[in-house]
Design a protein around this motif. Sequence first.
Motif, mmCIF file in Angstrom:
data_model
loop_
_atom_site.group_PDB
_atom_site.id
_atom_site.type_symbol
_atom_site.label_atom_id
_atom_site.label_comp_id
_atom_site.label_asym_id
_atom_site.label_seq_id
_atom_site.Cartn_x
_atom_site.Cartn_y
_atom_site.Cartn_z
ATOM 1 N N TRP A 150 4.821 6.663 -1.493
ATOM 2 C CA TRP A 150 5.663 7.259 -0.086
ATOM 3 C C TRP A 150 6.950 6.261 -0.336
ATOM 4 O O TRP A 150 6.840 4.693 -0.247
ATOM 5 C CB TRP A 150 4.845 7.117 0.601
ATOM 6 C CG TRP A 150 3.773 7.408 0.892
ATOM 7 C CD1 TRP A 150 2.966 8.898 -0.288
ATOM 8 C CD2 TRP A 150 2.003 7.923 1.429
ATOM 9 N NE1 TRP A 150 1.437 9.700 -0.122
ATOM 10 C CE2 TRP A 150 1.496 8.595 0.941
ATOM 11 C CE3 TRP A 150 1.709 6.476 2.390
ATOM 12 C CZ2 TRP A 150 -0.536 8.905 1.352
ATOM 13 C CZ3 TRP A 150 0.317 6.355 2.316
ATOM 14 C CH2 TRP A 150 -0.856 7.510 2.239
ATOM 15 N N LEU A 174 1.241 -1.411 0.095
ATOM 16 C CA LEU A 174 0.217 0.375 -0.319
ATOM 17 C C LEU A 174 0.692 1.521 0.157
ATOM 18 O O LEU A 174 0.277 2.481 -0.898
ATOM 19 C CB LEU A 174 -1.179 -0.017 1.303
ATOM 20 C CG LEU A 174 -1.927 -0.514 0.927
ATOM 21 C CD1 LEU A 174 -2.622 -1.209 2.904
ATOM 22 C CD2 LEU A 174 -3.003 -0.881 -0.132
ATOM 23 N N ARG A 175 1.989 1.505 0.695
ATOM 24 C CA ARG A 175 2.820 2.749 0.438
ATOM 25 C C ARG A 175 3.541 2.554 -0.293
ATOM 26 O O ARG A 175 3.585 3.859 -1.119
ATOM 27 C CB ARG A 175 3.838 1.878 1.929
ATOM 28 C CG ARG A 175 4.826 3.674 1.587
ATOM 29 C CD ARG A 175 6.127 2.606 2.400
ATOM 30 N NE ARG A 175 6.582 1.688 2.605
ATOM 31 C CZ ARG A 175 7.272 1.508 1.582
ATOM 32 N NH1 ARG A 175 7.970 2.712 0.469
ATOM 33 N NH2 ARG A 175 8.449 0.473 1.148
ATOM 34 N N PHE A 234 -3.953 5.336 4.282
ATOM 35 C CA PHE A 234 -4.217 4.347 2.848
ATOM 36 C C PHE A 234 -5.295 4.607 2.551
ATOM 37 O O PHE A 234 -5.656 4.047 1.229
ATOM 38 C CB PHE A 234 -4.078 2.639 2.949
ATOM 39 C CG PHE A 234 -1.900 2.767 3.267
ATOM 40 C CD1 PHE A 234 -1.249 3.942 2.871
ATOM 41 C CD2 PHE A 234 -2.095 1.730 4.725
ATOM 42 C CE1 PHE A 234 -0.069 3.288 3.429
ATOM 43 C CE2 PHE A 234 -0.741 1.520 4.331
ATOM 44 C CZ PHE A 234 0.596 2.333 4.058
ATOM 45 N N GLN A 291 1.926 1.851 -3.980
ATOM 46 C CA GLN A 291 1.093 2.522 -4.431
ATOM 47 C C GLN A 291 0.638 4.060 -4.706
ATOM 48 O O GLN A 291 -0.136 4.170 -5.147
ATOM 49 C CB GLN A 291 -0.232 1.226 -3.726
ATOM 50 C CG GLN A 291 -0.317 -0.043 -4.699
ATOM 51 C CD GLN A 291 -1.199 -0.554 -4.354
ATOM 52 O OE1 GLN A 291 -2.511 0.115 -3.615
ATOM 53 N NE2 GLN A 291 -2.230 -2.037 -4.852
ATOM 54 N N ASN A 292 0.994 4.249 -2.898
ATOM 55 C CA ASN A 292 0.624 5.776 -2.654
ATOM 56 C C ASN A 292 1.609 6.037 -3.048
ATOM 57 O O ASN A 292 2.566 7.746 -2.737
ATOM 58 C CB ASN A 292 0.193 5.791 -1.140
ATOM 59 C CG ASN A 292 -1.099 4.977 -0.581
ATOM 60 O OD1 ASN A 292 -1.684 6.357 -1.498
ATOM 61 N ND2 ASN A 292 -1.011 4.444 -0.060
#
Length: 283
Positions: free
Chosen positions: A16, A10-11, A54, A13-14
């Motif tokens: 970050w 998820l990190r 998220f 995907q963002n």
Amino acid sequence: MSLGENIARLRAQNGWSQGELADKLEVSRQSVSKWETDASVPDLDKLVKLSEAFGVSLDDLVHGRSGTAPCPAPSPVASLPSPIPAQKTGVSGGQKIAALVLFLCGLMVLFVFLLLGGGMFSFLFAAPFWLCAGICAVCRKNAGLWCGWAVYFCAALYMRLATGISWSLVLLTHLYEPSWNYARLAAAWVELAIILVLLAVTVLRFRRLPLATGRDTLIALAAGWLGFLLVRAVGGYVLTHYFRLAGAIGFLYYLFGFAQLGALAVLLCFSARYLHSLRHKQQ
């Protein structure tokens, strides 16, 4: 997929970095690295912050899919939004009943002491009941704690006006003589014990609330403690030498003491919150 792998996915995907995610959560980059390698597990409050950052539910964060397998199409029934229980607002019915009972008790106490010739002190005896009634009617949380503080302030004010006894008498314990009445000294020690208990309960109740651990917060805390010590020293000197024995104006001396106690409680709570947040950030 493990929790750490899902956090890393998820990190990414963002877009970050671990440092950027750590700044958003007010934790160290090492903590994020440990989470993603499953070397440690985030606390519940950090899991909630992760899900908010998220934009996923807590369940999806913990049991998330890798994204390779297609998700089955939801049925029309399953796609219907589940009803969200309405959050309770206002105080409970029990607190409303307690507020009414305390208000009536205050009226009864006022009436009895007026009949006994208590004069203006009758209102002082009834004040704790009315203050607690107002607290129970307004405060949805910590009503018992605030009632404890209200009762203490009323009782302490009466002790000072009627007998001149305050907790500061304990500072003269090593000089006390039998002719000074040891009952006064015992009352001062009891008041000090009550103050310490109220301060401890207040700090323990609010120390887990999150607080920013940056430089600005530390500077604000240091300025608050410095201002408290300066006001205590300068204000105590002025009031002691010019207002303490000045009749009705001497009432300011007692109010100043109560204001100091309130400021001390606030500073202790914020200091405890800062230390607690700092400890969790380093984990």
